[in-house]
Write a protein that holds these residues in place. Sequence first.
Motif, PDB file in Angstrom:
ATOM      1  N   GLU A 247       0.713  -1.246  -0.044  1.00 28.86           N
ATOM      2  CA  GLU A 247       0.045  -0.040   0.170  1.00 28.86           C
ATOM      3  C   GLU A 247       0.958   1.171   0.162  1.00 28.86           C
ATOM      4  N   SER A 248       0.261   2.328  -0.763  1.00 32.91           N
ATOM      5  CA  SER A 248       1.075   3.532  -0.762  1.00 32.91           C
ATOM      6  C   SER A 248       1.351   3.997   0.531  1.00 32.91           C
ATOM      7  N   PRO A 249       2.364   4.988   0.913  1.00 36.37           N
ATOM      8  CA  PRO A 249       2.683   5.468   2.097  1.00 36.37           C
ATOM      9  C   PRO A 249       1.808   6.543   2.334  1.00 36.37           C
ATOM     10  N   GLU A 250       1.002   7.071   1.529  1.00 39.49           N
ATOM     11  CA  GLU A 250      -0.055   8.017   1.896  1.00 39.49           C
ATOM     12  C   GLU A 250      -1.330   7.325   2.489  1.00 39.49           C
ATOM     13  N   THR A 251      -1.543   6.200   1.858  1.00 37.33           N
ATOM     14  CA  THR A 251      -2.824   5.564   2.588  1.00 37.33           C
ATOM     15  C   THR A 251      -2.500   4.556   3.662  1.00 37.33           C
TER      16      THR A 251
ATOM     17  N   SER B 201      -0.780  10.215 -17.821  1.00 35.77           N
ATOM     18  CA  SER B 201       0.537   9.625 -17.855  1.00 35.77           C
ATOM     19  C   SER B 201       1.241   9.829 -16.654  1.00 35.77           C
ATOM     20  N   VAL B 202       1.254  10.958 -16.090  1.00 35.45           N
ATOM     21  CA  VAL B 202       2.076  11.282 -14.692  1.00 35.45           C
ATOM     22  C   VAL B 202       1.541  10.326 -13.492  1.00 35.45           C
ATOM     23  N   SER B 203       0.433  10.163 -13.551  1.00 38.18           N
ATOM     24  CA  SER B 203      -0.611   9.823 -12.389  1.00 38.18           C
ATOM     25  C   SER B 203      -0.604   8.111 -12.431  1.00 38.18           C
ATOM     26  N   MET B 204      -0.024   7.513 -13.584  1.00 34.87           N
ATOM     27  CA  MET B 204      -0.275   6.126 -13.877  1.00 34.87           C
ATOM     28  C   MET B 204       1.118   5.375 -13.818  1.00 34.87           C
ATOM     29  N   PRO B 205       1.710   5.104 -12.633  1.00 32.79           N
ATOM     30  CA  PRO B 205       3.178   4.814 -12.808  1.00 32.79           C
ATOM     31  C   PRO B 205       3.316   3.440 -13.146  1.00 32.79           C
TER      32      PRO B 205
ATOM     33  N   THR C  16      -6.008  10.862   0.136  1.00 31.51           N
ATOM     34  CA  THR C  16      -4.471  11.070   0.469  1.00 31.51           C
ATOM     35  C   THR C  16      -3.542  10.729  -0.670  1.00 31.51           C
ATOM     36  N   ASP C  17      -4.325   9.510  -1.506  1.00 32.56           N
ATOM     37  CA  ASP C  17      -3.367   9.147  -2.649  1.00 32.56           C
ATOM     38  C   ASP C  17      -3.219  10.112  -3.713  1.00 32.56           C
ATOM     39  N   THR C  18      -2.376  11.169  -3.702  1.00 32.04           N
ATOM     40  CA  THR C  18      -2.187  11.984  -4.759  1.00 32.04           C
ATOM     41  C   THR C  18      -2.238  11.704  -5.976  1.00 32.04           C
ATOM     42  N   ARG C  19      -1.360  10.581  -6.330  1.00 29.05           N
ATOM     43  CA  ARG C  19      -1.684  10.009  -7.940  1.00 29.05           C
ATOM     44  C   ARG C  19      -3.052   9.712  -8.268  1.00 29.05           C
ATOM     45  N   PHE C  20      -3.801   9.089  -7.356  1.00 28.74           N
ATOM     46  CA  PHE C  20      -5.002   8.532  -8.030  1.00 28.74           C
ATOM     47  C   PHE C  20      -6.077   9.865  -7.998  1.00 28.74           C
ATOM     48  N   ILE C  21      -5.986  10.802  -7.223  1.00 29.27           N
ATOM     49  CA  ILE C  21      -6.742  12.066  -7.359  1.00 29.27           C
ATOM     50  C   ILE C  21      -6.357  12.482  -8.737  1.00 29.27           C
ATOM     51  N   VAL C  22      -4.900  12.868  -9.069  1.00 32.29           N
ATOM     52  CA  VAL C  22      -4.739  13.253 -10.389  1.00 32.29           C
ATOM     53  C   VAL C  22      -5.187  12.422 -11.475  1.00 32.29           C
ATOM     54  N   PHE C  23      -5.095  11.180 -11.456  1.00 31.94           N
ATOM     55  CA  PHE C  23      -5.898  10.165 -12.554  1.00 31.94           C
ATOM     56  C   PHE C  23      -7.439  10.595 -12.458  1.00 31.94           C
ATOM     57  N   ASN C  24      -7.890  10.926 -11.421  1.00 35.83           N
ATOM     58  CA  ASN C  24      -9.393  11.005 -11.560  1.00 35.83           C
ATOM     59  C   ASN C  24      -9.746  12.431 -12.046  1.00 35.83           C
ATOM     60  N   ILE C  25      -9.049  13.252 -11.842  1.00 30.74           N
ATOM     61  CA  ILE C  25      -8.876  14.814 -12.497  1.00 30.74           C
ATOM     62  C   ILE C  25      -8.708  14.489 -13.885  1.00 30.74           C
ATOM     63  N   ALA C  26      -7.897  13.826 -14.437  1.00 32.72           N
ATOM     64  CA  ALA C  26      -7.737  13.480 -15.960  1.00 32.72           C
ATOM     65  C   ALA C  26      -9.041  12.812 -16.305  1.00 32.72           C
ATOM     66  N   MET C  27      -9.547  11.715 -15.502  1.00 27.60           N
ATOM     67  CA  MET C  27     -10.974  11.224 -16.190  1.00 27.60           C
ATOM     68  C   MET C  27     -12.137  12.179 -16.047  1.00 27.60           C
ATOM     69  N   ILE C  28     -11.855  13.234 -15.291  1.00 29.57           N
ATOM     70  CA  ILE C  28     -12.882  14.160 -15.466  1.00 29.57           C
ATOM     71  C   ILE C  28     -12.951  15.062 -16.754  1.00 29.57           C
ATOM     72  N   LEU C  29     -11.753  15.297 -17.045  1.00 32.91           N
ATOM     73  CA  LEU C  29     -11.377  16.200 -18.292  1.00 32.91           C
ATOM     74  C   LEU C  29     -11.898  15.200 -19.384  1.00 32.91           C
ATOM     75  N   GLY C  30     -11.473  14.074 -19.495  1.00 34.83           N
ATOM     76  CA  GLY C  30     -11.777  12.922 -20.526  1.00 34.83           C
ATOM     77  C   GLY C  30     -13.280  12.695 -20.737  1.00 34.83           C
TER      78      GLY C  30
END
Length: 403
Positions: free
Chosen positions: A198-202, A387-391, A214-228
Amino acid sequence: MSRPVWLLLIGTLINRLGSFLQVYLVLYLTDRGFSTASTGFALGAFGVGTVVGVIIGGSVSDRLGYRHTIVGSMLVAGVLTVVLPHLTNIAAVVGVVGAVGLTSQAYRPAASALLIDLTPPERHIMVFAAYRLAYNVGTVAGPLLGALLITYSYEAMFYCNAIALVAFGLLAFSLPKHSEVAHASPSGDSEEVADARESPETAGRPASYLAVLTDTRFIVFNIAMILGGMVYIQSISTLALQVTAAGHAPGFYAALLSINAFVITCLELPITRFVQRMTDRATVALGNILVGAGMMLYLAGPSAAVLVVATLVWTAGEMVGTPTITAYPGRIAPPRLRGRYIALSEFATQVGYAAGPALGVALWAVWPAGVWWLCGALTVLAVFGSSVSMPGAADRNRQPLDS
């Protein structure tokens, strides 16, 4: 696919075949003599209920188990649907309609999480493509069945809707019990090993939506999905204005949507056989690029050929990217938060679907071509965000395919 997965897909198909309420709610209420404003409130209550239901369903599925969530939501929704045609007070109608929207959608995070649990990692994308097929076929065919039932009575429509909900709930009783207690990780590891990843944030935080946020990368992914989502939803909002402004009949717009539905039904599963070999990051990026490119192609001219080609391009993007987008939150979620991860991602998509039409139509009123240029700009941001949020670690559980 295993027997429980087949049961889940069949139950989803039955559920969607019987989902008439939202489609014919306005006609039913106006036929009963309620005012237009009242029907609008009821339809809005249903929409709000569906969004809230997904969020609640994510939390409940993590707490009580996936099977219990599906069974409970379907049975309660079925009972409420039977009650609805017997109500005469508009306040009660609005309240029950909202409750039906909530309970009828609460199952979705649990269903997606079960597909992750019950499917080998290398088959996740394919099984979500099959899940989409069941969902889409039911969504297309259901309103036609509902129209047939209305010729007899609205009560028959409500009762059949309730039967479909209850049937799915009863099928869900046969789903495995192990998911009620402990969720296996996507790689088949023990719960302890999964928690260690599990990520250090969660990690170490109580199971709640605050832990997901608190999972920053996942939040960025979801922002990208809102735009898409804002880009994709122009296909059922601003595109209608584009088609009629080009001099085509409304029937041609319906034909474009029919082409989309037909191509997806026939080709998404075969295409997914090849797409699942790609990394999640590449698949999502390619899907977004194709959807954005298809929307921008509407700038090429008003001819029927251009409109058809543009529609086929964004349809290809939908087929390439959506199964992976749907599977991804469950694939990377900590097991104890899987329902919440899936629910938050579905919520983000709905935000995009809600904001997109309002923004697109408002821009169309002052600069029609600007809608499609905006789609291009939003696509660039969505591709960058995903791209930046999906490692690369997002594909840590994927195994090479033998064939």
